[in-house]
Design an enzyme around this catalytic site. Structure first.
Site, PDB file in Angstrom:
ATOM      1  N   LYS A 160      46.065 -22.897  27.117  1.00 33.11           N
ATOM      2  CA  LYS A 160      45.812 -21.808  26.319  1.00 33.11           C
ATOM      3  C   LYS A 160      46.955 -21.064  25.638  1.00 33.11           C
ATOM      4  O   LYS A 160      46.972 -20.876  24.683  1.00 33.11           O
ATOM      5  CB  LYS A 160      45.107 -20.477  27.336  1.00 33.11           C
ATOM      6  N   ASN A 161      48.123 -21.060  26.233  1.00 29.86           N
ATOM      7  CA  ASN A 161      49.214 -20.434  25.914  1.00 29.86           C
ATOM      8  C   ASN A 161      50.037 -21.168  24.850  1.00 29.86           C
ATOM      9  O   ASN A 161      51.149 -20.838  24.431  1.00 29.86           O
ATOM     10  CB  ASN A 161      50.026 -19.777  27.126  1.00 29.86           C
ATOM     11  N   CYS A 187      45.884  -9.061  29.306  1.00 28.24           N
ATOM     12  CA  CYS A 187      45.999  -8.862  30.902  1.00 28.24           C
ATOM     13  C   CYS A 187      46.709  -7.744  31.248  1.00 28.24           C
ATOM     14  O   CYS A 187      47.789  -7.470  30.811  1.00 28.24           O
ATOM     15  CB  CYS A 187      46.237  -9.899  31.725  1.00 28.24           C
ATOM     16  N   ARG A 207      53.666  -3.614  28.834  1.00 28.18           N
ATOM     17  CA  ARG A 207      54.035  -4.825  28.047  1.00 28.18           C
ATOM     18  C   ARG A 207      54.163  -4.494  26.784  1.00 28.18           C
ATOM     19  O   ARG A 207      53.445  -4.793  25.714  1.00 28.18           O
ATOM     20  CB  ARG A 207      52.412  -5.833  28.142  1.00 28.18           C
ATOM     21  N   ASP A 210      52.620 -17.006  36.292  1.00 32.58           N
ATOM     22  CA  ASP A 210      51.194 -17.110  36.179  1.00 32.58           C
ATOM     23  C   ASP A 210      50.709 -18.091  37.095  1.00 32.58           C
ATOM     24  O   ASP A 210      49.445 -18.045  37.377  1.00 32.58           O
ATOM     25  CB  ASP A 210      50.780 -17.987  34.546  1.00 32.58           C
ATOM     26  N   ARG A 215      38.573 -16.087  30.042  1.00 24.90           N
ATOM     27  CA  ARG A 215      39.774 -15.919  28.856  1.00 24.90           C
ATOM     28  C   ARG A 215      40.510 -17.263  28.972  1.00 24.90           C
ATOM     29  O   ARG A 215      41.139 -17.813  27.962  1.00 24.90           O
ATOM     30  CB  ARG A 215      40.667 -14.597  28.968  1.00 24.90           C
TER      31      ARG A 215
HETATM   32  C1  EPZ Z   1      53.376 -14.965  27.889  1.00 24.36           C
HETATM   33  O1  EPZ Z   1      53.195 -13.718  27.773  1.00 24.36           O
HETATM   34  C2  EPZ Z   1      51.990 -15.542  28.527  1.00 24.36           C
HETATM   35  N1  EPZ Z   1      50.986 -15.405  27.597  1.00 24.36           N
HETATM   36  C3  EPZ Z   1      51.738 -15.070  29.930  1.00 24.36           C
HETATM   37  O2  EPZ Z   1      50.748 -15.682  30.370  1.00 24.36           O
HETATM   38  C4  EPZ Z   1      52.945 -15.507  30.819  1.00 24.36           C
HETATM   39  O3  EPZ Z   1      52.927 -14.783  31.918  1.00 24.36           O
HETATM   40  C5  EPZ Z   1      54.320 -14.845  30.189  1.00 24.36           C
HETATM   41  O4  EPZ Z   1      54.512 -15.384  28.700  1.00 24.36           O
HETATM   42  C6  EPZ Z   1      55.413 -15.435  30.926  1.00 24.36           C
HETATM   43  O5  EPZ Z   1      55.636 -16.563  31.019  1.00 24.36           O
HETATM   44  C7  EPZ Z   1      50.627 -16.012  26.518  1.00 24.36           C
HETATM   45  O6  EPZ Z   1      51.562 -16.950  26.245  1.00 24.36           O
HETATM   46  C8  EPZ Z   1      49.532 -15.694  25.530  1.00 24.36           C
HETATM   47  P1  EPZ Z   1      56.836 -12.236  27.752  1.00 24.36           P
HETATM   48  P2  EPZ Z   1      54.088 -12.643  27.005  1.00 24.36           P
HETATM   49  O7  EPZ Z   1      57.149 -11.655  26.420  1.00 24.36           O
HETATM   50  O8  EPZ Z   1      54.757 -13.365  25.980  1.00 24.36           O
HETATM   51  C9  EPZ Z   1      58.826  -7.823  28.841  1.00 24.36           C
HETATM   52  C10 EPZ Z   1      48.587 -15.883  31.221  1.00 24.36           C
HETATM   53  O9  EPZ Z   1      48.010 -15.586  32.357  1.00 24.36           O
HETATM   54  N2  EPZ Z   1      58.618  -7.804  27.463  1.00 24.36           N
HETATM   55  O10 EPZ Z   1      57.698 -13.474  28.391  1.00 24.36           O
HETATM   56  O11 EPZ Z   1      53.562 -11.299  26.835  1.00 24.36           O
HETATM   57  C11 EPZ Z   1      57.089  -8.136  29.263  1.00 24.36           C
HETATM   58  O12 EPZ Z   1      56.836  -6.758  29.514  1.00 24.36           O
HETATM   59  C12 EPZ Z   1      49.482 -14.966  30.504  1.00 24.36           C
HETATM   60  O13 EPZ Z   1      48.227 -16.841  30.721  1.00 24.36           O
HETATM   61  C13 EPZ Z   1      59.232  -6.670  26.944  1.00 24.36           C
HETATM   62  O14 EPZ Z   1      59.607  -5.822  27.758  1.00 24.36           O
HETATM   63  O15 EPZ Z   1      55.506 -12.477  27.987  1.00 24.36           O
HETATM   64  C14 EPZ Z   1      57.209  -8.771  30.719  1.00 24.36           C
HETATM   65  O16 EPZ Z   1      57.616  -7.929  31.445  1.00 24.36           O
HETATM   66  C15 EPZ Z   1      49.680 -13.619  31.511  1.00 24.36           C
HETATM   67  N3  EPZ Z   1      59.209  -6.223  25.535  1.00 24.36           N
HETATM   68  C16 EPZ Z   1      58.321  -9.794  30.177  1.00 24.36           C
HETATM   69  O17 EPZ Z   1      59.160  -9.196  29.259  1.00 24.36           O
HETATM   70  C17 EPZ Z   1      58.980  -7.196  24.614  1.00 24.36           C
HETATM   71  O18 EPZ Z   1      58.796  -6.971  23.496  1.00 24.36           O
HETATM   72  C18 EPZ Z   1      58.075 -11.233  30.045  1.00 24.36           C
HETATM   73  O19 EPZ Z   1      56.974 -11.046  28.889  1.00 24.36           O
HETATM   74  C19 EPZ Z   1      58.330  -8.524  25.106  1.00 24.36           C
HETATM   75  C20 EPZ Z   1      58.417  -8.685  26.593  1.00 24.36           C
END
Ligand code: EPZ
Length: 419
Positions: A22-23, A116, A121, A308, A400
């Site tokens: 998915k990702n 989610c 986020r 995850d 999803r």
């Molecule tokens: C991706 O989410 C994945 N989703 C998530 O999988 C996964 O858990 C995550 O990466 C971490 O590996 C998809 O790829 C669609 P991040 P993403 O930006 O991109 C903070 C699943 O179950 N952050 O790496 O949203 C954020 O709040 C999903 O398949 C900021 O503060 O993750 C988090 O605490 C869940 N500001 C951390 O960074 C920003 O601008 C990591 O988020 C961006 C992120």
């Protein structure tokens, strides 16, 4: 509302081919928006999030059709650069269309994405990076109106404060069609980033260093289409292995991406499961009772233990012999599944980002509600290991990210029906 009825208490035995990731599929579908030619994606998982991405492409004037697990996307001409709020809210990945549209058209109008509920986020890193690449971003009533004054983003040197997966993907997409060179430091190293870059290189992009912390992209005038096979889903793989480990039994996982799953496998084998992995196949045998994992399980950016997989491994360890300790370092609120696991008889104490899982001799069936994608998969995992029948609601969260999960669980010998 649909629900799953799971009858646990029996050992599993079966073979399963791993679904497409998915990702990886979601950012690649956003990337297809930048391509003048047709993109054919094979092994594309049939998921509600994938169909949400297809609806976004459709509202921008792209053609997107599915034949089984093959998606065909044509983005020759765009009819607009605005994504309606209701489509943005359907998933987190919708924010990745920002970088793709700025690269392709130099403008876009989006809003804060959904996804989610794992705590706040924010998208501050995304916005800061787009601004560094020349985008002017104005907020107006929850809408983000973005525009590159010169009609095209400019290459920049960007350092992310945290290796955010989504922000890394947005920069890569925007930079592929920007003017000049972009260097991204402290980039995410997740395997899905490498799959995205592999797709983009087939389309003519000039990207180097993906998989490491520093990625260099030289902007091009345009991108062609290509054919690309979506990589296997390492988190779905971790999920199904956790189910067999939890319930006991043995399974073979085919179409597995073994190197990418190492951070999870190296922890799973500490539970006492026998694991043999090679040439795309993983064999797992789980004995009478798992051992607790002695060392603290810390979720970290790749190549650390994947956040995850935290919920599903916790469900498997709920019946382990001994106490396991989790530390969730990526999201602020990713323990919402523990309440439902406790309802099934688990002994779990959450203290901030730490969860202490004291293994119990048995779990019992219960009525439980899924509150997010991976938490929902954890409830199925625990229900398979529990004595008796469980009723799991909120399963739209699970759909999803898992393609026909009830068929997958049945293939492993589990008893689950969708009502
Ligand atoms: C991706 O989410 C994945 N989703 C998530 O999988 C996964 O858990 C995550 O990466 C971490 O590996 C998809 O790829 C669609 P991040 P993403 O930006 O991109 C903070 C699943 O179950 N952050 O790496 O949203 C954020 O709040 C999903 O398949 C900021 O503060 O993750 C988090 O605490 C869940 N500001 C951390 O960074 C920003 O601008 C990591 O988020 C961006 C992120």
């Amino acid at each position: 509302m649909q629900k799953f009825i799971v009858t646990g208490g029996r050992r599993l035995r079966g073979e399963l081919a791993l679904q497409g990731c998915k990702n990886s599929a979601l950012p690649i579908m956003a990337a297809a928006l930048m391509c003048r030619g047709e993109c054919v994606l094979t092994d594309c998982p049939k998921l509600t999030d994938v169909y949400s991405a297809a609806r976004i492409l459709g509202c921008l004037g792209c053609k997107c059709s599915f034949e089984g697990n093959t998606a065909v996307i044509s983005a020759g001409t765009l009819s607009g650069t605005e994504i309606p709020e209701e489509l943005m809210r359907e998933m987190r990945s919708s924010i990745i269309f920002m970088g793709a549209m700025l690269g392709r058209a130099g403008e876009c109008c989006v809003s804060v994405p959904g996804g989610c509920e794992l705590g706040p986020r924010p998208i501050d890193m995304h916005l800061a990076a787009m601004r560094k690449m020349g985008a002017e971003i104005r907020e107006d009533g929850g809408r983000l109106i973005c525009r590159c004054p010169d009609g095209r983003p400019k290459g920049a040197r960007i350092t992310l404060p945290f290796p955010s997966v989504g922000a890394t993907e947005n920069v890569i997409l925007c930079a592929c069609l920007a003017e000049g060179e972009t260097v991204l430091n402290n980039a995410a190293r997740e395997p899905e980033i490498c799959d995205l870059c592999s797709f983009l290189r087939k389309c003519g992009a000039d990207i180097r260093g993906d998989g490491g912390s520093s990625i260099a992209i030289s902007g091009k005038e345009s991108l062609s289409g290509c054919e690309h096979r979506i990589m296997p889903d390492r988190i779905a793989g971790a999920t199904y292995l956790s189910m067999t480990a939890a319930a006991g039994g043995e399974m073979i996982l085919t179409n597995a991406c073994i190197p990418e799953m190492e951070p999870f496998l190296s922890v799973l084998e500490q539970t006492g499961c026998s694991i043999y992995a090679g040439s795309g196949r993983i064999f797992l045998r789980s004995g009478a009772r798992l051992r607790a994992v002695r060392d603290r399980i810390r979720t970290m950016p790749h190549p650390g233990f994947p956040t995850d997989a935290q919920a599903v491994l916790m469900a498997a360890l709920a019946k382990a012999d001994g106490t396991s300790v989790f530390e969730e370092n990526i999201f602020d609120c990713r323990y919402r599944h523990t309440d439902a696991l406790v309802k099934m008889g688990a002994d779990i104490q959450v203290l901030g980002k730490v969860a202490v899982v004291k293994g119990v001799a048995s779990l019992h069936g219960a009525k439980a509600e899924a509150t997010d994608l991976r938490g929902g998969a954890a409830l199925i995992t625990a229900a398979l290991a529990a004595d008796g029948v469980s009723e799991i609601t909120g399963i739209s969260h699970i759909d999803r990210g898992y393609e026909k999960i009830e068929e997958a669980v049945t293939a492993l010998g589990g008893r689950i029906v969708r009502r």
